[in-house]
Design a protein around this motif. Structure first.
Motif, PDB file in Angstrom:
ATOM      1  N   ARG A  55      12.844  49.535  25.043  1.00 23.70           N
ATOM      2  CA  ARG A  55      12.017  50.269  24.055  1.00 23.70           C
ATOM      3  C   ARG A  55      10.551  50.762  24.944  1.00 23.70           C
ATOM      4  N   ALA A  56      10.316  49.398  25.344  1.00 20.94           N
ATOM      5  CA  ALA A  56       8.883  49.733  26.309  1.00 20.94           C
ATOM      6  C   ALA A  56       9.170  50.578  27.336  1.00 20.94           C
ATOM      7  N   ALA A  57      10.364  50.601  27.903  1.00 17.76           N
ATOM      8  CA  ALA A  57      10.717  51.317  29.071  1.00 17.76           C
ATOM      9  C   ALA A  57      11.071  52.964  28.712  1.00 17.76           C
ATOM     10  N   GLN A  58      11.186  53.052  27.395  1.00 17.16           N
ATOM     11  CA  GLN A  58      11.637  54.513  26.915  1.00 17.16           C
ATOM     12  C   GLN A  58      12.914  54.830  27.222  1.00 17.16           C
ATOM     13  N   PHE A  59      13.786  53.865  27.059  1.00 20.88           N
ATOM     14  CA  PHE A  59      15.031  53.996  27.049  1.00 20.88           C
ATOM     15  C   PHE A  59      15.454  54.599  25.605  1.00 20.88           C
ATOM     16  N   SER A  60      16.264  55.598  25.489  1.00 18.96           N
ATOM     17  CA  SER A  60      16.436  56.513  24.305  1.00 18.96           C
ATOM     18  C   SER A  60      17.528  56.086  23.579  1.00 18.96           C
ATOM     19  N   THR A  61      18.565  55.277  23.829  1.00 17.65           N
ATOM     20  CA  THR A  61      19.860  55.074  23.248  1.00 17.65           C
ATOM     21  C   THR A  61      20.483  53.845  23.346  1.00 17.65           C
ATOM     22  N   LEU A  62      20.860  53.196  22.286  1.00 19.97           N
ATOM     23  CA  LEU A  62      21.382  52.018  22.467  1.00 19.97           C
ATOM     24  C   LEU A  62      22.971  51.898  22.434  1.00 19.97           C
ATOM     25  N   MET A  63      23.663  51.271  23.386  1.00 19.27           N
ATOM     26  CA  MET A  63      25.112  51.389  23.287  1.00 19.27           C
ATOM     27  C   MET A  63      25.813  50.063  23.015  1.00 19.27           C
ATOM     28  N   LEU A  64      25.870  49.490  21.725  1.00 11.83           N
ATOM     29  CA  LEU A  64      26.474  48.152  21.909  1.00 11.83           C
ATOM     30  C   LEU A  64      27.968  48.323  22.102  1.00 11.83           C
ATOM     31  N   THR A  65      28.270  47.335  22.883  1.00 10.84           N
ATOM     32  CA  THR A  65      29.669  47.087  23.345  1.00 10.84           C
ATOM     33  C   THR A  65      30.352  46.208  22.485  1.00 10.84           C
ATOM     34  N   VAL A  66      31.435  46.638  21.751  1.00  8.42           N
ATOM     35  CA  VAL A  66      32.052  45.596  20.867  1.00  8.42           C
ATOM     36  C   VAL A  66      33.418  45.199  21.037  1.00  8.42           C
ATOM     37  N   ASP A  67      33.909  45.382  22.301  1.00  8.61           N
ATOM     38  CA  ASP A  67      35.510  44.952  22.518  1.00  8.61           C
ATOM     39  C   ASP A  67      35.385  43.732  23.413  1.00  8.61           C
ATOM     40  N   THR A  68      34.418  42.932  23.519  1.00  7.85           N
ATOM     41  CA  THR A  68      34.249  41.934  24.489  1.00  7.85           C
ATOM     42  C   THR A  68      33.813  40.678  23.970  1.00  7.85           C
ATOM     43  N   PRO A  69      34.373  40.352  22.968  1.00 11.19           N
ATOM     44  CA  PRO A  69      34.078  38.823  22.447  1.00 11.19           C
ATOM     45  C   PRO A  69      34.320  37.576  23.292  1.00 11.19           C
ATOM     46  N   VAL A  70      35.332  37.724  24.503  1.00 12.24           N
ATOM     47  CA  VAL A  70      35.671  37.177  25.530  1.00 12.24           C
ATOM     48  C   VAL A  70      36.064  38.170  26.873  1.00 12.24           C
ATOM     49  N   LEU A  71      36.002  37.717  27.807  1.00  9.86           N
ATOM     50  CA  LEU A  71      36.578  38.539  28.906  1.00  9.86           C
ATOM     51  C   LEU A  71      38.060  38.491  28.824  1.00  9.86           C
ATOM     52  N   GLY A  72      38.745  39.878  29.139  1.00 14.24           N
ATOM     53  CA  GLY A  72      39.967  40.038  29.368  1.00 14.24           C
ATOM     54  C   GLY A  72      40.530  39.189  30.540  1.00 14.24           C
ATOM     55  N   GLN A  73      41.697  39.013  30.459  1.00 18.59           N
ATOM     56  CA  GLN A  73      42.491  38.179  31.496  1.00 18.59           C
ATOM     57  C   GLN A  73      42.897  39.264  32.767  1.00 18.59           C
ATOM     58  N   ARG A  74      41.916  38.876  33.809  1.00 19.19           N
ATOM     59  CA  ARG A  74      42.044  39.671  34.940  1.00 19.19           C
ATOM     60  C   ARG A  74      42.507  39.283  36.282  1.00 19.19           C
ATOM     61  N   ASP A  75      44.005  39.359  36.602  1.00 21.65           N
ATOM     62  CA  ASP A  75      44.758  38.512  37.603  1.00 21.65           C
ATOM     63  C   ASP A  75      44.249  38.699  38.775  1.00 21.65           C
ATOM     64  N   ASP A  76      43.579  39.910  39.189  1.00 25.45           N
ATOM     65  CA  ASP A  76      43.057  40.207  40.475  1.00 25.45           C
ATOM     66  C   ASP A  76      41.838  39.149  40.830  1.00 25.45           C
ATOM     67  N   TYR A  77      41.166  38.721  39.933  1.00 23.47           N
ATOM     68  CA  TYR A  77      39.966  37.689  40.125  1.00 23.47           C
ATOM     69  C   TYR A  77      40.716  36.623  40.738  1.00 23.47           C
ATOM     70  N   ALA A  78      41.843  36.103  40.225  1.00 18.78           N
ATOM     71  CA  ALA A  78      42.247  34.898  41.053  1.00 18.78           C
ATOM     72  C   ALA A  78      43.092  35.073  42.500  1.00 18.78           C
ATOM     73  N   ARG A  79      43.601  36.477  42.467  1.00 15.03           N
ATOM     74  CA  ARG A  79      44.290  36.800  43.507  1.00 15.03           C
ATOM     75  C   ARG A  79      43.439  36.835  44.588  1.00 15.03           C
ATOM     76  N   THR A  80      41.966  37.512  44.546  1.00 11.05           N
ATOM     77  CA  THR A  80      41.137  37.861  45.623  1.00 11.05           C
ATOM     78  C   THR A  80      40.036  36.651  45.545  1.00 11.05           C
ATOM     79  N   GLY A  81      39.935  35.954  44.791  1.00 11.63           N
ATOM     80  CA  GLY A  81      38.977  34.901  44.710  1.00 11.63           C
ATOM     81  C   GLY A  81      37.890  35.246  44.245  1.00 11.63           C
ATOM     82  N   PHE A  82      37.611  36.356  43.471  1.00  9.77           N
ATOM     83  CA  PHE A  82      36.360  36.703  42.869  1.00  9.77           C
ATOM     84  C   PHE A  82      35.889  35.899  41.585  1.00  9.77           C
ATOM     85  N   ALA A  83      34.538  35.751  41.870  1.00 12.96           N
ATOM     86  CA  ALA A  83      33.778  34.628  40.799  1.00 12.96           C
ATOM     87  C   ALA A  83      32.220  34.731  41.037  1.00 12.96           C
ATOM     88  N   MET A  84      31.498  34.639  39.994  1.00 11.30           N
ATOM     89  CA  MET A  84      30.206  34.733  40.012  1.00 11.30           C
ATOM     90  C   MET A  84      29.712  33.405  39.232  1.00 11.30           C
TER      91      MET A  84
END
Length: 389
Positions: A145-174
């Motif tokens: 709000r302070a930075a004058q963003f105009s619109t809020l987009m609430l994402t509602v399909d992510t109570p957990v992360l989906g199973q993404r097999d490529d993360y395991a295959r390639t070793g992606f992690a944060m």
């Protein structure tokens, strides 16, 4: 190098990025049925153009969430873009501004929202994930709000992360887990190492800052603070309204009944989306829900759609089925990865030009001319459109 379309940029992005980074950009959940279904729904629709129309003048202008836009698209939101280029969100915001489009910044962004605002006077939206500690989301909204963003987009399909097999295959992690496979992957992509990797792993800086300011948590990687609030429910729209007085859209709506629920709770619009095929594998394409959702939406509400947009003709199909606009996720990221801000700018210019060409070939001179009657009834979406709009 000369690129002729988004697919060319995709190939260039694949060459530039290490395997783990491209898998993060490209991959979907599990068997990627939903990922493929998004494209298949678009490809199933055929055009029935009208000829002998004066198409010498053309107007693609519209309004998105109450703000003027040069054509019916929004850039983003996409997360962890720092994997692809340094200061990725600033580059995407500049590209969006040059194209006359809004830019939606992800909660999982790797640039501070204040820094993005500092480099553009364009229309900015905030995509919000609500964490278990809601003070973090409240602080994010206050900062936006302070930075004058105009619109809020609430994402509602992510109570957990989906199973993404490529993360395991390639070793992606944060945060990054250093393995021999990852080190080999990096060593075989020297251009990426020089342009991106040498600066270290990207950080979820907005989550980190809001956690520190609101909850006293020092979490520079944003890993602990990215735990979703699984208690979030329809009653929390009222909570959201207490902290955000601008437009509110719900992103991740995947059924007509939930779209009705959103309208009953007085949101300003919905984004029909299955998260680009990255969450629940086997979900329907948003395009198949579009016509009926539009037919039941109040006049004041706006309906957006995303998933697999790669051509200007895809945008025309979505608008013909009643969408106010589309969200562009992977397409501008291909350009960003391949050629930085210039690549993202070029991808957006390509899509706009393709949309204009498509409209002229359909016999349309303004967006209102794009109607279901221009679509052959090869798919469920077209049949529903013909019956309901």
């Amino acid at each position: 190098m000369t690129y002729s379309n988004v697919a060319d940029y995709r190939l260039a992005a694949r060459r530039f990025l290490p395997a783990f980074a491209f898998a993060y950009l490209e991959g979907g959940a599990e068997n990627e049925l939903t990922l493929r279904r998004n494209r298949a729904a678009l490809e199933a629709l055929a055009f029935e153009p009208r000829v002998l129309r004066d198409v010498s003048t053309l107007d693609t202008c519209t309004t998105l969430a109450g703000h003027a836009a040069a054509w019916p698209a929004v850039v983003g939101p996409t997360g962890i873009n720092g994997l692809f280029r340094r200061r990725a969100e600033e580059a995407l915001a500049r590209a969006a501004r040059a194209a006359g489009l809004p830019f939606a910044l992800s909660t999982a962004s790797t640039s501070l929202l204040e820094d993005v605002r500092a480099i553009t006077d364009g229309d900015l939206w905030l995509q919000l994930y609500v964490q278990q500690d809601r003070r973090i989301a409240q602080n994010l909204m206050a900062r936006a709000r302070a930075a004058q963003f105009s619109t809020l987009m609430l994402t509602v399909d992510t109570p957990v992360l989906g199973q993404r097999d490529d993360y395991a295959r390639t070793g992606f992690a944060m945060p990054v887990r250093w393995t021999p496979r990852l080190l080999w992957d990096l060593s075989t992509h020297p251009r990426w190492l020089a342009a991106v990797g040498v600066y270290g792993q990207p950080r979820l800086v907005n989550l980190s800052r809001s956690a520190r300011l609101a909850a006293g948590i020092d979490d520079p990687m944003g890993t602990r603070t990215h735990r979703m609030d699984q208690t979030l429910n329809w009653r929390d729209i009222a909570w959201l309204r207490q902290h955000w007085h601008g437009k509110i859209l719900l992103k991740g709506v995947q059924s007509v009944s939930d779209a009705r629920g959103a309208f009953e709770h007085d949101v300003d619009g919905v984004v029909l989306s299955n998260h680009g095929g990255r969450q629940l594998d086997g979900a329907r394409s948003p395009l198949d829900l579009l016509a009926q959702t539009v037919s039941e939406a109040p006049r004041r509400a706006e309906v957006y759609v995303d998933g697999g947009i790669r051509r200007g003709s895809d945008i025309a199909k979505a608008v013909a089925l009643g969408a106010r606009g589309v969200l562009l996720g992977r397409a501008p990221l291909y350009g960003l990865a391949a050629a930085g801000q210039a690549g993202a700018t070029d991808v957006l210019a390509m899509l706009h030009k393709e949309l204009q060409t498509c409209m002229r070939l359909l016999g349309c001179t303004e967006l209102a001319d794009l109607t279901p009657g221009l679509l052959a009834m090869h798919g469920v979406a077209a049949r529903e459109a013909a019956a309901t709009i």
